[in-house]
Design a protein around this motif. Structure first.
Motif, mmCIF file in Angstrom:
data_model
loop_
_atom_site.group_PDB
_atom_site.id
_atom_site.type_symbol
_atom_site.label_atom_id
_atom_site.label_comp_id
_atom_site.label_asym_id
_atom_site.label_seq_id
_atom_site.Cartn_x
_atom_site.Cartn_y
_atom_site.Cartn_z
ATOM 1 N N ALA A 1 -4.236 -17.899 82.544
ATOM 2 C CA ALA A 1 -4.204 -16.636 83.288
ATOM 3 C C ALA A 1 -5.381 -15.740 82.907
ATOM 4 O O ALA A 1 -5.990 -15.095 83.771
ATOM 5 C CB ALA A 1 -2.884 -15.916 83.026
ATOM 6 N N ALA A 2 -5.716 -15.702 81.612
ATOM 7 C CA ALA A 2 -6.848 -14.885 81.167
ATOM 8 C C ALA A 2 -8.154 -15.382 81.782
ATOM 9 O O ALA A 2 -8.985 -14.586 82.247
ATOM 10 C CB ALA A 2 -6.930 -14.898 79.642
ATOM 11 N N GLY A 3 -8.347 -16.704 81.772
ATOM 12 C CA GLY A 3 -9.557 -17.258 82.365
ATOM 13 C C GLY A 3 -9.636 -16.998 83.853
ATOM 14 O O GLY A 3 -10.699 -16.626 84.384
ATOM 15 N N PHE A 4 -8.516 -17.167 84.554
ATOM 16 C CA PHE A 4 -8.487 -16.921 85.994
ATOM 17 C C PHE A 4 -8.727 -15.452 86.319
ATOM 18 O O PHE A 4 -9.428 -15.134 87.291
ATOM 19 C CB PHE A 4 -7.133 -17.365 86.566
ATOM 20 C CG PHE A 4 -7.211 -18.637 87.353
ATOM 21 C CD1 PHE A 4 -7.391 -18.616 88.721
ATOM 22 C CD2 PHE A 4 -7.111 -19.857 86.721
ATOM 23 C CE1 PHE A 4 -7.468 -19.786 89.449
ATOM 24 C CE2 PHE A 4 -7.187 -21.035 87.428
ATOM 25 C CZ PHE A 4 -7.362 -21.006 88.814
ATOM 26 N N ALA A 5 -8.127 -14.571 85.526
ATOM 27 C CA ALA A 5 -8.238 -13.141 85.805
ATOM 28 C C ALA A 5 -9.685 -12.669 85.757
ATOM 29 O O ALA A 5 -10.056 -11.699 86.442
ATOM 30 C CB ALA A 5 -7.391 -12.347 84.804
ATOM 31 N N VAL A 6 -10.508 -13.332 84.963
ATOM 32 C CA VAL A 6 -11.921 -12.962 84.865
ATOM 33 C C VAL A 6 -12.768 -13.759 85.859
ATOM 34 O O VAL A 6 -13.560 -13.184 86.627
ATOM 35 C CB VAL A 6 -12.445 -13.192 83.426
ATOM 36 C CG1 VAL A 6 -13.949 -12.945 83.357
ATOM 37 C CG2 VAL A 6 -11.705 -12.296 82.448
ATOM 38 N N ALA A 7 -12.607 -15.078 85.860
ATOM 39 C CA ALA A 7 -13.539 -15.946 86.581
ATOM 40 C C ALA A 7 -13.380 -15.883 88.091
ATOM 41 O O ALA A 7 -14.381 -15.793 88.817
ATOM 42 C CB ALA A 7 -13.372 -17.382 86.103
ATOM 43 N N LEU A 8 -12.142 -15.936 88.583
ATOM 44 C CA LEU A 8 -11.966 -16.036 90.034
ATOM 45 C C LEU A 8 -12.398 -14.771 90.777
ATOM 46 O O LEU A 8 -13.203 -14.865 91.719
ATOM 47 C CB LEU A 8 -10.508 -16.388 90.353
ATOM 48 C CG LEU A 8 -10.257 -16.832 91.796
ATOM 49 C CD1 LEU A 8 -11.084 -18.071 92.129
ATOM 50 C CD2 LEU A 8 -8.782 -17.105 92.026
ATOM 51 N N PRO A 9 -11.930 -13.571 90.391
ATOM 52 C CA PRO A 9 -12.421 -12.377 91.108
ATOM 53 C C PRO A 9 -13.935 -12.198 90.992
ATOM 54 O O PRO A 9 -14.607 -11.840 91.967
ATOM 55 C CB PRO A 9 -11.672 -11.227 90.425
ATOM 56 C CG PRO A 9 -10.487 -11.846 89.798
ATOM 57 C CD PRO A 9 -10.926 -13.216 89.380
ATOM 58 N N LEU A 10 -14.477 -12.462 89.794
ATOM 59 C CA LEU A 10 -15.915 -12.292 89.590
ATOM 60 C C LEU A 10 -16.708 -13.255 90.462
ATOM 61 O O LEU A 10 -17.717 -12.871 91.078
ATOM 62 C CB LEU A 10 -16.256 -12.506 88.112
ATOM 63 C CG LEU A 10 -17.707 -12.260 87.700
ATOM 64 C CD1 LEU A 10 -18.105 -10.813 87.972
ATOM 65 C CD2 LEU A 10 -17.898 -12.597 86.226
ATOM 66 N N SER A 11 -16.266 -14.509 90.528
ATOM 67 C CA SER A 11 -16.999 -15.506 91.316
ATOM 68 C C SER A 11 -16.923 -15.211 92.807
ATOM 69 O O SER A 11 -17.911 -15.399 93.540
ATOM 70 C CB SER A 11 -16.444 -16.906 91.037
ATOM 71 O OG SER A 11 -15.091 -17.008 91.456
ATOM 72 N N VAL A 12 -15.781 -14.719 93.282
ATOM 73 C CA VAL A 12 -15.632 -14.427 94.706
ATOM 74 C C VAL A 12 -16.470 -13.215 95.104
ATOM 75 O O VAL A 12 -17.184 -13.242 96.115
ATOM 76 C CB VAL A 12 -14.140 -14.206 95.055
ATOM 77 C CG1 VAL A 12 -13.993 -13.713 96.498
ATOM 78 C CG2 VAL A 12 -13.354 -15.499 94.864
#
Length: 317
Positions: free
Chosen positions: A134-145
């Motif tokens: 969840a921590a990795g997703f919370a940072v990576a996915l919004p930032l990448s999009v």
């Protein structure tokens, strides 16, 4: 669909239940040296058939539910027959005839009984792994999009970032793990960074490609309204990209979970990867197989998230 296909599944299920409770010996014995290192273990592990039988009943109920929900009956019956066939064969080899190696091919009763004897440890492992994911997703996915939407729309940003992303995206993020673990202050921070790297670059490129493939009429209409760069990204591009992002979550989740398990095998003190690696170090393959089954269950549960999001979050699609 012919009734015979249904009966094949039910017959295999019934045979499996009979074999489970008619097995002459239910003890899963490991050498004392191997069991001594197991948390909560003992020198002699007696496997109870209830967990394995419960798993078989759960599969049978899942098969009946899939048929009732209107799934392809032929595919559902074939999958059910294969699963029960594998379980029956495993039970025959390892328990009924005792042909399997007691350590490398433990009885299925012993493997599924690990969910009872080490349930608390497994739940802590799930909590640790899901927290990191969840921590990795919370940072990576919004930032990448967001970054991908801007780079896809802005020509200068596209020229700078896309060549870099094309170099970075094909490199497996797990390659960086040994160095990241060495330089980061904690293992959890290092594992989260591995997940972020594994998610960001592929998701960034996918977002850029989706924006570049966007209907030019939409972009032209938005430009005529005099929208600023941030308004263009957040009010036009992101709503248009959302269905594609959600649709790609299934692959992203599977990939990131694989990265997480591999990272946890390198130096973690908790998590699902640690659970498997810890028991593998002591050649306790009964617990290793249980951990593999647990990971498969968790990944399949996570694969349901994109469908739920599509159903409840983007109904307008």
């Amino acid at each position: 669909m012919k009734k015979e296909r249904y009966w094949a599944v039910h017959i295999l299920f019934s045979l499996l239940i009979i074999l489970i409770f008619a097995a002459p010996d239910r003890s899963a014995q490991l050498p004392q040296g191997l069991m001594a290192a197991n948390p909560g273990g003992s020198s002699m592990a007696t496997a109870h058939p209830a967990m394995f039988a419960g798993f078989a009943v759960l599969l049978e109920l899942l098969f009946l539910w899939r048929i009732r929900k209107g799934a392809d009956p032929r595919a559902a019956a074939d999958i059910g027959a294969i699963l029960f066939g594998v379980l029956v064969l495993w039970e025959l080899i390892a328990t009924t005839f005792g042909l399997g190696h007691p350590i490398l091919c433990p009885p299925p009763e012993a493997v599924f009984d690990v969910f009872r004897t080490h349930g608390a440890l497994m739940l802590r492992g799930i909590g640790s792994s899901v927290g990191l994911l969840a921590a990795g997703f919370a940072v990576a996915l919004p930032l990448s999009v967001v970054a991908g939407a801007f780079a896809g729309w802005n020509r200068r940003a596209h020229g700078i970032t896309v060549p870099i992303a094309r170099v970075m995206a094909p490199v497996p993020a797990i390659i960086y793990a040994p160095y990241i673990i060495a330089v980061m202050p904690t293992f959890r921070a290092a594992a989260a960074m591995v997940i972020i790297l594994g998610i960001f670059w592929p998701a960034f490129l996918q977002t850029v490609n989706r924006v570049r493939a966007m209907d030019p009429a939409i972009k032209d209409s938005a430009s005529m309204l005099g929208l600023s760069g941030s308004e263009m990204v957040f009010q036009v591009l992101l709503p248009w990209l959302l269905p594609g992002v959600v649709a790609g979550l299934r692959v992203t989740l599977s990939t990131s979970f694989m990265l997480l398990i591999l990272a946890e095998m390198m130096g973690a003190t908790s998590g699902l990867g640690y659970f498997i690696k810890n028991f593998a170090d002591y050649a306790n393959y009964t617990n290793v197989l249980a951990g593999i089954i647990l990971v498969g269950m968790v990944v399949n549960v996570f694969s349901l998230i994109p469908a739920l999001l599509e159903r409840h979050v983007i109904r307008w699609k």
